[in-house]
Design an enzyme around this catalytic site. Structure first.
Site, PDB file in Angstrom:
ATOM      1  N   HIS A  41       3.694   5.793   2.293  1.00  0.00           N
ATOM      2  CA  HIS A  41       2.305   6.187   3.594  1.00  0.00           C
ATOM      3  C   HIS A  41       3.216   5.704   5.062  1.00  0.00           C
ATOM      4  CE1 HIS A  41       1.833   1.854   1.839  1.00  0.00           C
ATOM      5  NE2 HIS A  41       1.235   1.871   3.278  1.00  0.00           N
ATOM      6  N   HIS A  61       1.813   4.939   8.340  1.00  0.00           N
ATOM      7  CA  HIS A  61       0.460   4.732   9.652  1.00  0.00           C
ATOM      8  C   HIS A  61       0.364   5.421  10.808  1.00  0.00           C
ATOM      9  CE1 HIS A  61      -0.170   0.820   7.099  1.00  0.00           C
ATOM     10  NE2 HIS A  61       0.847   1.168   6.635  1.00  0.00           N
TER      11      HIS A  61
HETATM   12  P1  5GP Z   1       0.923  -1.635   3.878  1.00  0.00           P
HETATM   13  O1  5GP Z   1       0.845  -2.853   4.479  1.00  0.00           O
HETATM   14  O2  5GP Z   1       0.725  -1.494   3.020  1.00  0.00           O
HETATM   15  O3  5GP Z   1       1.909  -0.776   5.046  1.00  0.00           O
HETATM   16  O4  5GP Z   1      -0.020  -0.323   4.179  1.00  0.00           O
HETATM   17  C1  5GP Z   1      -1.096  -0.229   3.526  1.00  0.00           C
HETATM   18  C2  5GP Z   1      -2.353   0.181   3.987  1.00  0.00           C
HETATM   19  O5  5GP Z   1      -3.193   0.886   3.289  1.00  0.00           O
HETATM   20  C3  5GP Z   1      -3.294  -1.118   4.882  1.00  0.00           C
HETATM   21  O6  5GP Z   1      -3.254  -0.924   5.988  1.00  0.00           O
HETATM   22  C4  5GP Z   1      -4.147  -0.958   5.137  1.00  0.00           C
HETATM   23  O7  5GP Z   1      -5.731  -1.784   4.816  1.00  0.00           O
HETATM   24  C5  5GP Z   1      -4.473   0.147   3.641  1.00  0.00           C
HETATM   25  N1  5GP Z   1      -5.341   0.090   2.265  1.00  0.00           N
HETATM   26  C6  5GP Z   1      -5.916  -1.002   1.808  1.00  0.00           C
HETATM   27  N2  5GP Z   1      -6.385   0.122   0.383  1.00  0.00           N
HETATM   28  C7  5GP Z   1      -6.617   0.448   1.129  1.00  0.00           C
HETATM   29  C8  5GP Z   1      -8.433   1.359   0.369  1.00  0.00           C
HETATM   30  O8  5GP Z   1      -9.052   1.318  -0.555  1.00  0.00           O
HETATM   31  N3  5GP Z   1      -8.546   2.253   1.548  1.00  0.00           N
HETATM   32  C9  5GP Z   1      -7.980   2.839   2.937  1.00  0.00           C
HETATM   33  N4  5GP Z   1      -8.934   3.921   2.945  1.00  0.00           N
HETATM   34  N5  5GP Z   1      -7.088   1.889   3.076  1.00  0.00           N
HETATM   35  C10 5GP Z   1      -6.818   1.202   2.078  1.00  0.00           C
END
Ligand code: 5GP
Length: 185
Positions: A171, A173
């Protein structure tokens, strides 16, 4: 309590999170002035903020490492299938963009490929993924325009535990709506 601090500091020292600082071996009856920077002096408030941020960062890294990239389904599959609700801002046949549940900026949108196809993290990308990776990046620009932040925004991809990735479905951001700082944490 003293033991907890001692352990935390020795962990931080080992993790090289405190480069340039003299850390005592025992956190006994001491005050902050024992933590003398070896280079420029640092005000106590800044030093405490630095320690707190370092501890949080180490904790996040540990939490992310606990979420292994096992190739299993993630919460994003349920968002794609609408099993769990999300605030969708854009989608086409290949990607879905929705607001992060824990926003780190006034605008914080995640963009994911609808078909993961082995892309649990950017570090697992193969030549066959080049097209969707380009598509994701273009979608980032489209989302930035839709959100009114096209004149200045940040795109972040956390890949793997060292980058604190917590959801193993690639993903992007998209962050904006405030002045970003550099370097990132
Ligand atoms: P990572 O830390 O893997 O780069 O980012 C994962 C992102 O997914 C985090 O910023 C977290 O807030 C978001 N996230 C996790 N679970 C959910 C969810 O159920 N719904 C949404 N909209 N975002 C989520």
């Amino acid at each position: 309590m003293a033991a907890t601090f001692t352990t935390s500091f020795s962990l931080l020292r080992r993790a090289r999170l405190l480069r340039g600082y003299t850390i005592p071996n025992a956190f006994s009856n001491t005050s902050l002035d024992r933590f003398r920077p070896t280079s420029a002096p640092l005000r106590p408030q800044r030093f405490v903020r630095y320690i707190t941020a370092s501890i949080n960062e180490a904790a996040s890294a540990r939490a992310a490492a606990a979420t292994a990239d096992d190739g299993g389904p993630t919460i994003f599959d349920k968002i794609i299938s609408r099993e769990i609700p999300s605030s969708i801002v854009f989608e086409d046949e290949k990607v879905l963009a929705f607001r992060d549940v824990n926003p780190q900026a006034p605008v914080h949108v995640l963009i994911i490929p609808k078909l993961r196809d082995g892309l649990t993290q950017l570090g697992k990308a193969e030549p066959k993924h080049a097209e969707v990776l380009g598509h994701l990046l273009y979608a980032a620009k489209v989302v930035a325009e839709k959100e009114g932040i096209a004149e200045g925004f940040r795109v972040v991809i956390n890949s793997g535990p060292a980058a604190c990735q917590s959801v193993y479905h690639l993903h992007l951001h998209i962050l904006g709506g405030r002045q970003m700082k550099w370097p990132p944490g």
